[in-house]
Design an enzyme around this catalytic site. Structure first.
Site, mmCIF file in Angstrom:
data_model
loop_
_atom_site.group_PDB
_atom_site.id
_atom_site.type_symbol
_atom_site.label_atom_id
_atom_site.label_comp_id
_atom_site.label_asym_id
_atom_site.label_seq_id
_atom_site.Cartn_x
_atom_site.Cartn_y
_atom_site.Cartn_z
ATOM 1 N N ARG A 77 -7.096 11.334 -6.990
ATOM 2 C CA ARG A 77 -8.320 10.570 -6.768
ATOM 3 C C ARG A 77 -9.545 11.448 -6.559
ATOM 4 O O ARG A 77 -10.674 10.944 -6.480
ATOM 5 C CB ARG A 77 -8.138 9.649 -5.559
ATOM 6 C CG ARG A 77 -7.474 8.300 -5.852
ATOM 7 C CD ARG A 77 -8.355 7.381 -6.680
ATOM 8 N NE ARG A 77 -9.745 7.380 -6.184
ATOM 9 C CZ ARG A 77 -10.134 6.745 -5.101
ATOM 10 N NH1 ARG A 77 -9.314 6.016 -4.416
ATOM 11 N NH2 ARG A 77 -11.385 6.811 -4.700
ATOM 12 N N ARG A 84 0.816 -1.220 0.000
ATOM 13 C CA ARG A 84 0.000 0.000 0.000
ATOM 14 C C ARG A 84 0.852 1.274 0.000
ATOM 15 O O ARG A 84 0.479 2.268 0.604
ATOM 16 C CB ARG A 84 -0.943 0.038 1.209
ATOM 17 C CG ARG A 84 -2.076 -0.960 1.158
ATOM 18 C CD ARG A 84 -3.201 -0.431 0.269
ATOM 19 N NE ARG A 84 -4.216 -1.449 0.051
ATOM 20 C CZ ARG A 84 -5.306 -1.579 0.801
ATOM 21 N NH1 ARG A 84 -5.522 -0.754 1.794
ATOM 22 N NH2 ARG A 84 -6.168 -2.527 0.540
ATOM 23 N N ARG A 109 -3.696 6.565 0.190
ATOM 24 C CA ARG A 109 -4.140 7.784 0.876
ATOM 25 C C ARG A 109 -3.094 8.460 1.749
ATOM 26 O O ARG A 109 -3.273 9.600 2.139
ATOM 27 C CB ARG A 109 -5.384 7.465 1.717
ATOM 28 C CG ARG A 109 -6.632 7.353 0.865
ATOM 29 C CD ARG A 109 -7.806 6.835 1.665
ATOM 30 N NE ARG A 109 -7.550 5.458 2.082
ATOM 31 C CZ ARG A 109 -8.458 4.672 2.652
ATOM 32 N NH1 ARG A 109 -9.661 5.132 2.909
ATOM 33 N NH2 ARG A 109 -8.160 3.447 2.978
#
Ligand code: CP3
Length: 346
Positions: free
Chosen positions: A39, A26, A30
């Site tokens: 995004r 990951r 975010r």
């Protein structure tokens, strides 16, 4: 130089490296402001299906951190979506399936693997392989159990009770479902490698909820089938799950070069549970990235020291980067790993 000569692939095969390779599960996502910017106003699945967006998001952490590998920006449920299954990824929740798969009828109606419907993925991988040069590109797929858990539960679940009920109550249907997923998973991995991915990781994240006996009976044969189906591609295969301490010996028999280890198991103990010759990946507790730097640095150094006993060590977190992580702490961590001497000088 090609990725084959880079530290990540060499470490995966247990070959000598000049520095310990590092990437983060990951690493795109975010925690990065540049990811949040791109995004804005685009749904997760839509973003994953636009090759330009996939390329840009995949490269963001490589530019920022100088990691040894990029991981394709995608999701474990994306192939099913692209093949026509009605599902979505809901922000802050995870994958949600419109009609949970619990009956023979739904298993029979699962889509077949069709590479034509994953052309956007091939296009993105090809463009990335060109762009990345000697940085490895990791293709991935979800493990059959983890994907099945979303299909059967209809969404994220803490205890996977319905999944286990199907597995034990209707074992024939369960194995049929798993066999269908094996085809899709193996097809997705093959497609990524053919398009230029230099390694693959199978994320069977939720297998840690199974006993070794259930894992061997209901899951392992299918994982072995996935790994056997890609064996001829000659890229390292990484196998990862969360909470897998007791499953490591069985995971190690799936036919893989690298075992991903979560933070609950010290690397020396993990090495005693897998096959000689297998490399390890891991395993900093993701919450340590939020700790004071000295605490994170001490833990990372200890993990690097334990990793020296492995045939190969790919430094990583024990699970994904938490969205609240400070990118600067991860950048510092990459520098620490790269500066660590691969051999004990003392
Ligand atoms: O950088 C990378 O590691 C590559 C991208 C990646 C994503 N998902 C992007 C993503 C990878 C490798 C995955 C795999 C994945 N997806 C797994 C296995 C790995 C793991 O973490 O155990 C699982 C279980 C999923 C299912 C899934 N997708 C979950 C649980 C979530 C989180 C839901 C949330 O919002 O907290 C997702 C969504 C998802 N996948 C996001 C990203 C960047 C967040 C979506 C967003 O940015 O809005």
């Amino acid at each position: 130089m090609s990725p084959r000569d880079g530290a990540l692939i060499r470490a995966a095969y247990g070959e000598h490296v000049d520095h310990v390779p590092v990437w983060f599960m990951r690493q795109a996502g975010r925690s990065l402001p540049e990811y949040r910017a791109i995004r804005e106003g685009i749904g997760m699945l839509e973003a994953c299906m636009r090759p330009e967006t996939v390329v840009e998001v995949t490269l963001q952490p490589v530019r920022r951190y100088g990691v040894d590998a990029a991981i394709l920006f995608s999701d474990i449920v994306l192939p099913l979506k692209a093949l026509g299954l009605d599902l979505d990824i809901v922000a802050g929740v995870g994958p949600v399936v419109a009609v949970p798969v619990r009956e023979q009828e739904q298993v029979s109606r699962l889509p077949e693997f069709d590479p034509n419907r994953l052309e956007f993925l091939q296009a993105a991988v090809r463009a990335l392989a060109d762009e990345l040069g000697d940085v490895a590109l990791i293709g991935f797929a979800g493990g059959p159990y983890t994907i099945a858990s979303y299909l059967v539960e209809g969404g994220p679940s803490r205890d996977h009770a319905r999944t286990k009920a199907l597995m034990r109550g209707a074992p024939e249907l369960w194995h049929e479902l798993m066999a269908r997923l094996v085809e899709i998973v193996a097809g997705t991995l093959r497609l990524q490698v053919r398009a230029g991915a230099s390694a693959v990781q199978l994320f069977d994240s939720w297998i840690g909820g199974l006993s070794p006996r259930d894992y061997r009976r209901y899951v392992l044969p299918h994982t072995q089938a996935v790994m056997a189906a890609i064996a001829d591609l000659n890229v390292p295969r990484i196998h990862f799950g969360v909470g897998t301490g007791e499953l490591l010996p069985d995971m190690a028999s799936a036919g893989v070069e690298v075992i991903g280890v979560d933070w609950r198991v010290p690397l020396d103990r993990a090495l005693g549970r897998i096959q000689s010759g297998q490399a390890v990946q891991g395993n900093v507790d993701p919450t340590l990235v939020l700790a004071p730097w000295e605490v994170l640095a001490a833990e990372a150094t200890e993990i690097l020291r334990l990793g020296r006993a492995a045939p190969g060590h790919i430094f990583n977190l024990g699970h994904g980067v938490l969205p609240s992580s400070d990118p600067d702490a991860l950048a510092r961590l990459v520098d620490l790993v790269h500066a660590f001497p691969v051999e004990d000088g003392g």
